[in-house]
Write a protein that holds these residues in place. Structure first.
Motif, PDB file in Angstrom:
ATOM      1  N   ILE A  38      84.521   3.891  54.090  1.00 21.34           N
ATOM      2  CA  ILE A  38      85.201   4.541  52.973  1.00 21.34           C
ATOM      3  C   ILE A  38      86.412   5.315  53.488  1.00 21.34           C
ATOM      4  N   ARG A  39      86.231   6.009  54.607  1.00 22.43           N
ATOM      5  CA  ARG A  39      87.360   6.754  55.192  1.00 22.43           C
ATOM      6  C   ARG A  39      88.476   5.802  55.607  1.00 22.43           C
ATOM      7  N   GLU A  40      88.122   4.697  56.217  1.00 20.83           N
ATOM      8  CA  GLU A  40      89.135   3.748  56.677  1.00 20.83           C
ATOM      9  C   GLU A  40      89.899   3.146  55.498  1.00 20.83           C
ATOM     10  N   CYS A  41      89.236   3.006  54.364  1.00 13.48           N
ATOM     11  CA  CYS A  41      89.934   2.537  53.161  1.00 13.48           C
ATOM     12  C   CYS A  41      90.976   3.564  52.724  1.00 13.48           C
ATOM     13  N   ALA A  42      90.605   4.847  52.763  1.00 10.01           N
ATOM     14  CA  ALA A  42      91.560   5.905  52.417  1.00 10.01           C
ATOM     15  C   ALA A  42      92.714   5.935  53.412  1.00 10.01           C
ATOM     16  N   ALA A  70      84.543  14.716  57.480  1.00  2.44           N
ATOM     17  CA  ALA A  70      84.729  13.695  58.506  1.00  2.44           C
ATOM     18  C   ALA A  70      86.187  13.286  58.600  1.00  2.44           C
ATOM     19  N   MET A  71      86.882  13.218  57.472  1.00  3.85           N
ATOM     20  CA  MET A  71      88.306  12.888  57.478  1.00  3.85           C
ATOM     21  C   MET A  71      89.098  13.966  58.202  1.00  3.85           C
ATOM     22  N   GLU A  75      90.266  11.905  64.454  1.00  3.86           N
ATOM     23  CA  GLU A  75      91.595  11.815  65.059  1.00  3.86           C
ATOM     24  C   GLU A  75      92.402  10.649  64.495  1.00  3.86           C
ATOM     25  N   LYS A  76      91.733   9.638  63.947  1.00  4.06           N
ATOM     26  CA  LYS A  76      92.427   8.484  63.399  1.00  4.06           C
ATOM     27  C   LYS A  76      92.966   8.736  61.986  1.00  4.06           C
ATOM     28  N   CYS A  77      92.561   9.832  61.371  1.00  5.42           N
ATOM     29  CA  CYS A  77      93.017  10.132  60.020  1.00  5.42           C
ATOM     30  C   CYS A  77      94.507  10.469  60.042  1.00  5.42           C
ATOM     31  N   PRO A  78      95.323   9.807  59.238  1.00  5.51           N
ATOM     32  CA  PRO A  78      96.756  10.124  59.202  1.00  5.51           C
ATOM     33  C   PRO A  78      96.988  11.587  58.830  1.00  5.51           C
TER      34      PRO A  78
END
Length: 237
Positions: A38-42, A70-71, A75-78
């Motif tokens: 779900i996070r990767e979709c965002a 979690a977002m 570290e991968k979250c933009p």
């Protein structure tokens, strides 16, 4: 995650009469997806739309809270997604602007047309007085959506499931959910909840400006004497 995750993307478009309207352009349903997916979709949404993504509202009443956390930690979250993301719990109190025409006095106190307490705040940018009431997030967001529809600003989507959600919700349930201190919101009206999060994200600038207006009481530490003594050594100094 058993409850479905619904992500809606809205954009401001012009109709045939060159009038700006808010339009639903994408709706994504994620059924039984893992939290990471779900996070990767965002993340992909933010990378696709970039700076044109001005707000990303999230319902964090239930499973949305660990998702938002979690977002924030990933570290991968933009970085841009972190900046525009806003999390809302449905029974949190938020300020809502009220039109002066709908304000009346009952028992020496100002109330709006729904019976909510109203107070006057001076806008620091314009110097004009404005009327503000405190409402729960679920009530405030529902009011925002109703105003979008009544004014014709929201272009109603021709989607049977979404229309069913919008027509099935009742004012009595909204007020009951706002007043109840429940840890988990019942599994219903997921598409409408996504629209509520959009409405809060749409007005997030106004809400945050109000919150930043002082003066506010700061959180103060309490000094505790840990030395042995009467009361088990936990006397307040």
């Amino acid at each position: 995650i058993n409850d479905p995750t619904v992500i809606m993307l809205f954009a401001i478009a012009k109709d045939k009469e060159k009038k700006e309207r808010l339009k639903l352009v994408r709706m994504i349903h994620l059924w039984r997806f893992r939290e990471r997916q779900i996070r990767e979709c965002a993340y992909r949404i933010d990378l696709t739309y970039g700076k044109t993504l001005t707000a990303f509202g999230q319902d964090i009443t239930g499973m949305g809270l660990p998702l938002l956390q979690a977002m924030e930690d990933d570290e991968k979250c933009p970085e841009h997604l972190r900046e525009v993301s806003r999390g809302y719990t449905f029974n949190a109190m938020v300020p809502v602007a009220v039109q002066e025409d709908y304000v009346s006095e009952v028992g020496g106190k100002m109330v709006d047309q729904y019976g909510n307490m109203v107070k006057i705040e001076r806008d620091k940018w314009t110097g004009k007085d404005r009327y503000i009431s405190q409402q729960t997030m679920i009530e405030a967001s529902t009011r925002h959506l109703r105003n979008f529809v009544d004014s014709g600003y929201l272009l109603l989507p021709m989607h049977q499931g979404l229309i069913k959600d919008m027509q099935g919700e009742t004012e009595q349930r909204v007020r009951a959910m706002g007043a109840a201190h429940l840890r988990k919101k019942p599994s219903a009206f997921h598409m409408l909840d996504a629209m509520r999060a959009m409405a809060m994200g749409y007005w997030s600038g106004e809400v945050e400006e109000y919150v930043l207006q002082g003066p506010h009481e700061i959180v103060k530490d309490i000094a505790v004497d840990l030395r042995p003594g009467i009361g088990g050594g936990m006397e307040l100094s």
